[in-house]
Design an enzyme around this catalytic site. Structure first.
Site, PDB file in Angstrom:
ATOM      1  N   GLU A 175      78.986  45.508  51.195  1.00 51.97           N
ATOM      2  CA  GLU A 175      79.425  44.505  52.189  1.00 51.97           C
ATOM      3  C   GLU A 175      79.547  43.106  51.590  1.00 51.97           C
ATOM      4  OE1 GLU A 175      77.048  44.802  55.809  1.00 51.97           O
ATOM      5  OE2 GLU A 175      78.030  46.705  56.321  1.00 51.97           O
ATOM      6  N   GLU A 294      79.202  53.707  55.758  1.00 48.99           N
ATOM      7  CA  GLU A 294      78.193  53.403  56.793  1.00 48.99           C
ATOM      8  C   GLU A 294      78.867  53.565  58.142  1.00 48.99           C
ATOM      9  OE1 GLU A 294      75.743  49.816  56.572  1.00 48.99           O
ATOM     10  OE2 GLU A 294      75.756  49.961  54.391  1.00 48.99           O
TER      11      GLU A 294
HETATM   12  O1  AHR Z   1      72.452  49.996  57.770  1.00 54.39           O
HETATM   13  C1  AHR Z   1      71.896  48.747  58.030  1.00 54.39           C
HETATM   14  C2  AHR Z   1      72.699  47.616  57.396  1.00 54.39           C
HETATM   15  O2  AHR Z   1      73.927  47.506  58.027  1.00 54.39           O
HETATM   16  C3  AHR Z   1      73.048  47.785  55.946  1.00 54.39           C
HETATM   17  O3  AHR Z   1      72.042  47.344  55.098  1.00 54.39           O
HETATM   18  C4  AHR Z   1      74.256  46.911  55.794  1.00 54.39           C
HETATM   19  O4  AHR Z   1      75.112  47.352  54.769  1.00 54.39           O
HETATM   20  C5  AHR Z   1      74.890  46.939  57.164  1.00 54.39           C
HETATM   21  O5  AHR Z   1      75.232  45.680  57.608  1.00 54.39           O
END
Ligand code: AHR
Length: 496
Positions: A175, A294
Site C-alpha cells: 500500500e 487483501e
Molecule cells: O489488513 C489490515 C491492514 O489493512 C493492512 O496492514 C494494510 O495493508 C491494510 O490497510
C-alpha cells in the site's frame, strides 16, 4: 415471504478461463493476534513442539489456503527482516510503529516457511519498500532462495536451514499509495524504487514472480492513476498488479451491502482496462495480471492502537450472516473474472479480521469461514460463463441488481462441477431452474446451504453454531434440469 423464479443456464463449453488455485490464498500480518496467539502460541495447551497452534493449522487445512502472504501489511513497511531470523534469544524486542505494538520477533521468516509447509501452502513474501532499501530487499531474496556460498545464503545455513526455499511469489512493498504507510511514496517515486528493487531481486533469482503495489482502495484520490503510473514504470519487471479493498456496511444499508459484487466487479474491470492500456501504450508483449492480495469485510472494529503491548486485540471483527453472503459474492466475482485475477488473499487468516478467532485453548469458526471453504474446496478446473435470468431489486448504491449472484466451475480432469449461488433477496425465496445446455450430470451429488433470517446473526464462543451451513441430499438431473427453492438471504453450493 413471496416465491418468484430464476433460471441459471450452464454450458461447459462456455469457458471463461482456468481458475487459478492461488485465488484461494490468505494473508498473515504481524498485527494484533494474527501471528502471536493466532498461528504461534507456545504457551497454549494446543501448541505443537514448534509453538504452532495445532487447531489453527487444522482449520487452515480445512480452508485449503494455497498460499499465504506475509509479513504485512502496514507492518511490512517498518520491518527489518534480519530482526526475525537467527537464535530466538538474540532477536530484538522492537517498538512496532504501524500498530503501536511491541514486536518480539519470536516468529520470523523461517518460522513462517515452516508454518506454510505444515499447512501445505506456498509462501508469498513481501519486501519492505517503506523504510527498507532495495539492497535489503535483494538480500532477503538471497537469504531465502540462494544456495550456500554467499553472505546471506550462508547466514540462512548458519541458522539451521541448509536448503534454499525457492520462494516464487514476492510483493514489492505494501500500500505504498497510502499516506498512512511508513515511508509512503508518490507514484513516480514508488515506480522507480520498485523497478530497481525488482531488478536486484531478479538478479538473485530470475524465477521469482513479483506483485507491484496498486491502489490500496478505490476510495483513494489517486485511484486508478496511481496504477497506470506505477505500471508504466515497472511493466516489464513485474507479473501482478495488487489491489486491495475492504467492504463495509457502516450505514446499515443492507440492500446495497448485499449488492457489493457490483463494486468488486467494477474494480477489477477498471484495473483490467488499465493493464490493457499500459500494455498497448508500451507496445509490450509482456502480460501482467491481478493479485487481490487483501480483501474482506471490515468496518465494525476499528481498534488499531496496540498501546505498546504484545499481541494486542486489534480489529477482531465479528462476522455475521450478511458478511458471509458478501464474501460468497466476492468469490463468485473471482470466478467470473478468472481470466485476469490470478491471486487473491483473504485478509487476514486468524483473529485479525479473520475467519477464525482463538482463545488460548479454543477456536471459533466465524460465518465467513464457510463460503471460503466451499469455494476453495469445490471451485476447481475452469470457470464457466453462467447465464442467469433473475428478478431484480433496487439498491441505493448500485441501482438495479439481479436477486441472484452466481458462478460455476467445471473440472475436465475429474468431470466434477460446482455452482455457487447467493440469493440476496431479504424476503423472497426463489424457485430456481438450473438448466444444462451441454452435457448434464446424471445427479447433483450434494447441496450445501447457509441461510438465516437475521442478517446480523453471528457465531460466538458460547453459540458457535448460529450461522453454519447445512448439507442437503443430492437429486437426479432429469431432462438436463433441476429445480431448487433458494431461501432468502442464502448461499447455496451445488456439487455434481
Ligand atoms: O489488513 C489490515 C491492514 O489493512 C493492512 O496492514 C494494510 O495493508 C491494510 O490497510
Amino acid at each position: 415471504m413471496s416465491n418468484t423464479t430464476a433460471r441459471i443456464f450452464i454450458d461447459t463449453n462456455r469457458i471463461i478461463s482456468d481458475i487459478s488455485p492461488l485465488v484461494f490464498s490468505g494473508f498473515a500480518e504481524h498485527m494484533g493476534r494474527c501471528i502471536y496467539q493466532g498461528i504461534y502460541e507456545p504457551d497454549s495447551p494446543l501448541a505443537d513442539e514448534n509453538g504452532f497452534r495445532t487447531d489453527v493449522m487444522a482449520a487452515m487445512r480445512e480452508l485449503n489456503f494455497r498460499m499465504i502472504r506475509y509479513p504485512g501489511g502496514n507492518f511490512l513497511s517498518g520491518y527489518n527482516w534480519l530482526d526475525g531470523v537467527g537464535p530466538k534469544s538474540q532477536r530484538p524486542r522492537r517498538k512496532e510503529l504501524a500498530w503501536q505494538s511491541i514486536e518480539t520477533n519470536q516468529f520470523g521468516t523461517n518460522e513462517f516457511m515452516q508454518f506454510c509447509r505444515m499447512i501445505n501452502a506456498k509462501p508469498m513474501l513481501g519486501v519492505n519498500l517503506g523504510t527498507g532499501s532495495i539492497s535489503e530487499a535483494a538480500s532477503l531474496v538471497e537469504y531465502v532462495n540462494a544456495p550456500a556460498g554467499s553472505k546471506f545464503a550462508d547466514l540462512r545455513v548458519s541458522h539451521g536451514y541448509k536448503d534454499p526455499y525457492g520462494v516464487e511469489y514476492w510483493c514489492l512493498g505494501n500500500e505504498m499509495d497510502g499516506p498512512w504507510q511508513i515511508g509512503h511514496l508518490e507514484a513516480h517515486e514508488y515506480g522507480l524504487k520498485a523497478r530497481e528493487a525488482a531488478k536486484m531481486m531478479r538478479w538473485h533469482d530470475p524465477r521469482i514472480k513479483l506483485a507491484l503495489c496498486g491502489s490500496s482502495s478505490t476510495h483513494m484520490p489517486t485511484y486508478p492513476d496511481w496504477d497506470r503510473s506505477v505500471l508504466e514504470h515497472c511493466w516489464d519487471m513485474v507479473d501482478y498488479l495488487s489491489l486491495h479493498y475492504y467492504a463495509q456496511n457502516a450505514d446499515n444499508d443492507t440492500s446495497s451491502f448485499l449488492a457489493s459484487s457490483a463494486q468488486f466487479e467494477s474494480q477489477i474491470d477498471t484495473l483490467a482496462g488499465t493493464l490493457r492500456y499500459v500494455k498497448a501504450k508500451l507496445r509490450s508483449k509482456h502480460e501482467v495480471t491481478l493479485s487481490w492480495d487483501e480483501w474482506n469485510v471490515w468496518y465494525k472494529n476499528g481498534n488499531m492502537q496496540g498501546n505498546w503491548t504484545e499481541a494486542p486485540h486489534l480489529i477482531e471483527e465479528v462476522y455475521n450472516h450478511e458478511d458471509a453472503l458478501v464474501v460468497a459474492q466476492w468469490m463468485n466475482v473471482f470466478l467470473r473474472k478468472a481470466d485476469i485475477l490470478k491471486i487473491a488473499c483473504l485478509a487476514q487468516i486468524v483473529n485479525v479480521i479473520g475467519p477464525i478467532l482463538t482463545t488460548s485453548n479454543s477456536m471459533l469458526r466465524q460465518s465467513i469461514f464457510f463460503p471460503f471453504m466451499y469455494f476453495s474446496r469445490y471451485a476447481t478446473g475452469q470457470s464457466l460463463d453462467v447465464l442467469t435470468q433473475s428478478p431484480k431489486t433496487e439498491t441505493a448504491k448500485y441501482g438495479e441488481m439481479p436477486l441472484i449472484d452466481t458462478s460455476a466451475s467445471y473440472d475436465p480432469a475429474t468431470g466434477e462441477s460446482a455452482i455457487f449461488i447467493v440469493n440476496r433477496s431479504q424476503d423472497q425465496a426463489l424457485t430456481t431452474d438450473i438448466v444444462w445446455q451441454s452435457v448434464a450430470p446424471a445427479r447433483i451429488k450434494t447441496i450445501y446451504q447457509m441461510a438465516h433470517s437475521d442478517v446480523k446473526a453471528a457465531n460466538s464462543f458460547e453459540h458457535p453454531d448460529t450461522v453454519v451451513p447445512v448439507t442437503l441430499p443430492g437429486m437426479p438431473v432429469n431432462n438436463n434440469k433441476v429445480t431448487l427453492s433458494l431461501p432468502p438471504l442464502s448461499f447455496t453450493v451445488i456439487t455434481a
